[in-house]
Design a protein around this motif. Structure first.
Motif, mmCIF file in Angstrom:
data_model
loop_
_atom_site.group_PDB
_atom_site.id
_atom_site.type_symbol
_atom_site.label_atom_id
_atom_site.label_comp_id
_atom_site.label_asym_id
_atom_site.label_seq_id
_atom_site.Cartn_x
_atom_site.Cartn_y
_atom_site.Cartn_z
ATOM 1 N N ASP A 255 0.826 -1.209 0.000
ATOM 2 C CA ASP A 255 0.000 0.000 0.000
ATOM 3 C C ASP A 255 0.861 1.261 0.000
ATOM 4 O OD1 ASP A 255 -2.296 -1.541 0.047
ATOM 5 O OD2 ASP A 255 -2.350 -1.623 2.234
ATOM 6 N N LEU A 520 -7.860 0.253 -2.149
ATOM 7 C CA LEU A 520 -6.874 1.007 -1.388
ATOM 8 C C LEU A 520 -7.315 1.185 0.055
ATOM 9 C CD1 LEU A 520 -4.268 2.605 -1.277
ATOM 10 C CD2 LEU A 520 -5.544 4.626 -1.992
ATOM 11 N N SER A 529 -4.252 -6.015 1.101
ATOM 12 C CA SER A 529 -3.594 -5.274 0.039
ATOM 13 C C SER A 529 -4.222 -5.588 -1.303
ATOM 14 C CB SER A 529 -2.102 -5.630 -0.016
ATOM 15 O OG SER A 529 -1.477 -4.943 -1.075
ATOM 16 N N HIS A 567 -4.195 3.575 -8.818
ATOM 17 C CA HIS A 567 -4.005 4.424 -7.639
ATOM 18 C C HIS A 567 -3.684 5.866 -7.990
ATOM 19 C CE1 HIS A 567 -4.494 1.050 -5.151
ATOM 20 N NE2 HIS A 567 -3.337 0.496 -5.404
#
Length: 568
Positions: A255, A520, A529, A567
């Motif tokens: 992460d 996330l 994760s 992300h």
């Protein structure tokens, strides 16, 4: 792990024991910070000091008669100019060279500054020494909270930092009692009365410099610096017990790595000027975060604690206490202040940052208004020759000051130092926390410069100004400051992604981003994760974005694009 020194404590301790060891070192730095702040209260009242510096002389009763309040405040406040400059340097140095090297540098510089202060022979010398000493303190203040929050788990960040600030106020209390003891040496007229308390701070600084090299670097900084093997190892020691492999450390590592990618794709390289104005920060909105932490720290000082900490002897004299009583009452106030910080240890992670500030502002505002009123009655009674009435109402004013410092210790002491270390992106976290120290330096320097003038001109009415500032903070926190409690450092980018400055819009936008980026948030919150900790294979997921309106539907991009934009 061959890359980490074999004497490093990371090889010896795990999980909570390792966290306790790390936070003990952080607390040592915070102890020095508290001692350094509290020290000047007693130094300012030492006869040899204020006559040598040239801003006062003793009257026939031995009380100081201030002849240059601007010089008195200037000697105290120039320290905060040093902390401002030191914080900016420390934030840059910490992001570039790591947290451990920065702590060692700050400690070494602090020793140099303390040595110069101890040997000061006139006010020019003292001003320069205070500036240099402040530079070292600024370096430490910029980096130590960051190191502590980056190693702690999100469920207990507040508790660990609150414990550190218990040591901060313990440092203030130690300074008061050392100076109280020294005040009896040679009738309080020797230079030892003020030189020894200043020299004493060298002891914890030397110890800090000596031991910090044997402690682990922040795993988040290691990951950002590309030292992933070391980062993974430190996280494993912090999160796993060595007997059962839960995958939690690996999940957190993935992460952190993902968030590093997110930040670099959402904003170009940020210097201090770019951060201040939010230039090229995109949806990370670093400019807004900088303004929030600066003003939170400024208001921390203007709600009254800076004046009460440094000028409490003056306040107690206003309340009618004589010279012999002021010293031990001020020291007793620091003991109750220290004990009150334990309240924050047990409540901060339960009720959150915002509610901690709310109840603190309400109680502090009320007791400061009462302290001002009771002091006025006591002063009038003294002028009228009514000693009994003066003592009664003066005692009430002193009780209100005690209640104020206890409430502050349980609320506003910790949050303004914790919040900046929590909310900034990893890429600029040390520099972001440095902006918080800048706010603290501005608030402290501005206030300590004005405090002698304010108390001289307004007397007890100065407390009304502090009380009004407490009232102002309530709508300020409600409207502008999102809650960081029980949210991971990696979730903060989602929390501050809204284009609106208002807290309710930030929370609404956060909820939408949680729905669109569940991987996330779930990974951060549950120790899981988006990457399988056993196989290392990326799990199927939708594309992530900090822009709600810019989200694309699954399957609209090529597989290569999905990996690249994940992300973002």
């Amino acid at each position: 792990m061959e890359k980490i020194n074999r004497f490093n404590v990371v090889h010896r301790f795990r999980k909570r024991n390792l966290l306790i060891a790390i936070n003990s070192v952080a607390a040592l730095s915070i102890f020095f910070f508290g001692y350094d702040q509290g020290m000047m209260a007693g130094v300012n009242t030492a006869v040899e000091y204020y006559t040598r510096m040239g801003f006062a002389h003793p009257d026939e009763k031995g009380e100081p008669v201030i002849t240059d309040s601007l010089l008195q405040g200037g000697i105290v406040s120039v320290y905060y100019l040093g902390t401002l400059i030191g914080a900016l340097f420390g934030g840059w140095f910490g992001d570039k060279f790591g947290r451990i090297k920065t702590i060692a540098l700050g400690a070494a510089w602090g020793v140099f500054g303390a040595t110069l202060q101890t040997s000061a022979m006139n006010h020019n010398w003292m001003i320069c020494a205070r500036l240099i000493n402040g530079f070292g303190t600024g370096i430490l203040n910029a980096i130590v909270p960051v190191w502590a929050t980056e190693t702690a788990e999100h469920t207990s960040r507040g508790q660990f930092v609150a414990i550190e600030f218990t040591l901060n106020i313990f440092g203030v209390a130690v300074a008061y009692w050392i100076e109280y003891g020294c005040s009896f040496y040679q009738n309080g007229e020797s230079a030892f009365v003020w030189r020894f308390p200043i020299a004493f701070q060298i002891v914890p600084l030397l110890f800090l410099f000596s031991i910090v090299w044997f402690f682990p670097e922040s795993p988040r900084w290691l990951c950002k610096a590309g030292r992933e093997d070391e980062s993974r190892y430190v996280l494993e020691r912090l999160r796993e017990d060595g007997q059962t492999v839960t995958g939690k450390a690996e999940a957190e590592f993935q992460d952190v790595r993902n968030i590093v990618e997110l930040e670099r794709k959402n904003a170009k390289s940020q210097n201090y000027l770019y951060m201040l104005f939010g230039y090229q920060s995109g949806k990370l909105h670093t400019g807004r975060r900088v303004q929030l932490v600066i003003w939170l720290q400024i208001m921390q000082e203007w709600i009254g604690i800076a004046g009460v900490t440094i000028y409490s002897p003056t306040i107690f004299r206003i309340a009618g206490l004589n010279k012999d009583t002021v010293g031990w009452v001020a020291g007793l106030n620091q003991i109750t202040y220290t004990l009150s910080t334990l309240v924050c240890v047990f409540t901060l992670d339960r009720i959150g940052r915002r509610w901690t500030l709310y109840w603190g502002s309400v109680v502090q505002g009320i007791v400061l208004f009462l302290a001002g009123g009771l002091s006025r009655v006591s002063i009038d009674a003294v002028d009228a020759g009514n000693t009994g009435r003066a003592n009664t109402f003066g005692g009430g004013a002193v009780a209100m000051i005690f209640l104020f410092t206890m409430t502050f210790g349980a609320t506003w002491l910790t949050v303004p130092w914790l919040y900046p270390a929590e909310i900034f992106p990893l890429e600029v976290r040390a520099r972001g926390n440095a902006w918080g120290v800048v706010g603290w330096s501005i608030g402290n320097g501005w206030l300590t410069l004005l405090c002698p003038v304010m108390f001289q001109a307004l007397n007890e009415k100065t407390l009304y100004i502090f009380a009004a500032c407490n009232v102002i903070t309530i709508p300020m926190v409600y409207c502008l400051y999102p809650e960081s409690n029980q949210r991971t450092l990696e979730e903060m980018n989602l929390l501050f992604a809204a284009d609106s400055i208002w807290n309710w819009d930030a929370e609404k936008n956060y909820k939408l981003l949680v729905e669109q980026n569940p991987e996330l948030v779930q990974a951060a919150g549950r120790g899981q994760s988006v990457v399988d900790p056993e196989t290392g294979i990326r799990k199927p997921s939708r594309n992530m974005s900090l822009d709600v309106s810019g989200m694309k539907t699954a399957g609209s991009e090529s597989e290569d694009e999905k990996v690249t934009t994940k992300h973002v």
